[in-house]
Design an enzyme around this catalytic site. Structure first.
Site, PDB file in Angstrom:
ATOM      1  N   HIS A 241       0.852  -1.195   0.000  1.00 24.92           N
ATOM      2  CA  HIS A 241       0.000   0.000   0.000  1.00 24.92           C
ATOM      3  C   HIS A 241       0.886   1.244   0.000  1.00 24.92           C
ATOM      4  O   HIS A 241       2.088   1.156   0.229  1.00 24.92           O
ATOM      5  CB  HIS A 241      -0.898   0.018   1.242  1.00 24.92           C
ATOM      6  CG  HIS A 241      -0.128   0.101   2.512  1.00 24.92           C
ATOM      7  ND1 HIS A 241       0.393  -1.016   3.137  1.00 24.92           N
ATOM      8  CD2 HIS A 241       0.264   1.163   3.260  1.00 24.92           C
ATOM      9  CE1 HIS A 241       1.053  -0.644   4.221  1.00 24.92           C
ATOM     10  NE2 HIS A 241       1.004   0.678   4.323  1.00 24.92           N
TER      11      HIS A 241
ATOM     12  N   HIS B  85       5.651   5.982  -1.151  1.00 28.04           N
ATOM     13  CA  HIS B  85       6.376   4.757  -1.482  1.00 28.04           C
ATOM     14  C   HIS B  85       5.534   3.540  -1.116  1.00 28.04           C
ATOM     15  O   HIS B  85       4.551   3.652  -0.401  1.00 28.04           O
ATOM     16  CB  HIS B  85       7.708   4.701  -0.720  1.00 28.04           C
ATOM     17  CG  HIS B  85       7.517   4.570   0.753  1.00 28.04           C
ATOM     18  ND1 HIS B  85       7.226   5.644   1.569  1.00 28.04           N
ATOM     19  CD2 HIS B  85       7.546   3.481   1.576  1.00 28.04           C
ATOM     20  CE1 HIS B  85       7.095   5.233   2.815  1.00 28.04           C
ATOM     21  NE2 HIS B  85       7.281   3.914   2.856  1.00 28.04           N
TER      22      HIS B  85
END
Length: 190
Positions: A37, A120
């Protein structure tokens, strides 16, 4: 009290592609693909009242779907590497959404996020891995062609109190864009 965070989910096909960069790094604990995620805001352990306020705020998000592009691998920690990640190209849509969420969290009384937002996808958590070994791994496993997908919803997720890396539970999802019945302004939903 649930340990909550707000994130963008990674579609299964993109997660599968990211798994090709796994393996061959000592001290790495690789994150399972379904747990990939992009964290927009970590909330931590919150009480039920705060969780309900977060839910109400996320129900009123006015952002539209937007593209996410993963373009490189990197690591956090410098001389003491602690994670390997896939970098998300920052875009106006992404930073605006994250900034709006941060402002709303502060409005409901949560402290400001202490770290700068660096979008990220964490692929591995590292323990006692030498910086040279991480650099070598990153050189052997580059993202050759950027990987793109459309973020269509924001997720409220929970995790158990652990070292990190999942498993995570989807608590609620909030579609982006005006084309859903639950996207009516709160006053019109009554």
């Amino acid at each position: 009290m649930p340990r909550l965070f707000i994130a963008l989910e990674i579609p299964a096909d993109v997660a599968s592609e990211l798994t090709l960069h796994r393996g061959g790094l000592s001290g790495a604990r690789w994150i399972e693909a379904p747990d990939y995620h992009v964290t927009l805001r970590f909330l931590g352990d919150v009480d039920r009242r705060t969780a309900n306020e977060v839910d109400a705020m996320l129900s009123d998000i006015t952002a539209y779907p937007f593209q996410i592009t993963l373009d490189a691998l990197g690591s956090f920690g410098g001389d003491k590497p602690r994670a390997v990640f896939a970098r998300v190209q920052p875009t106006k849509a992404l930073t605006d959404l994250q900034g709006d969420i941060e402002r709303q969290m502060r409005r409901i009384g949560l402290p400001a996020e202490g770290r700068k937002f660096v979008p990220h996808v964490t692929l591995a958590r590292l323990r006692d891995t030498a910086p040279a070994e991480v650099a070598h791994h990153l050189g052997l496993h580059p993202i050759v062609r950027p990987i793109a997908f459309t973020a269509r919803r924001v997720a409220l997720m929970s995790s158990r109190d652990s070292v990190g890396g999942g498993p995570y539970v989807l608590e609620a999802a909030y579609p982006l864009g005006p084309c859903y019945p639950n996207r009516l302004p709160r006053e019109m939903r009554r």
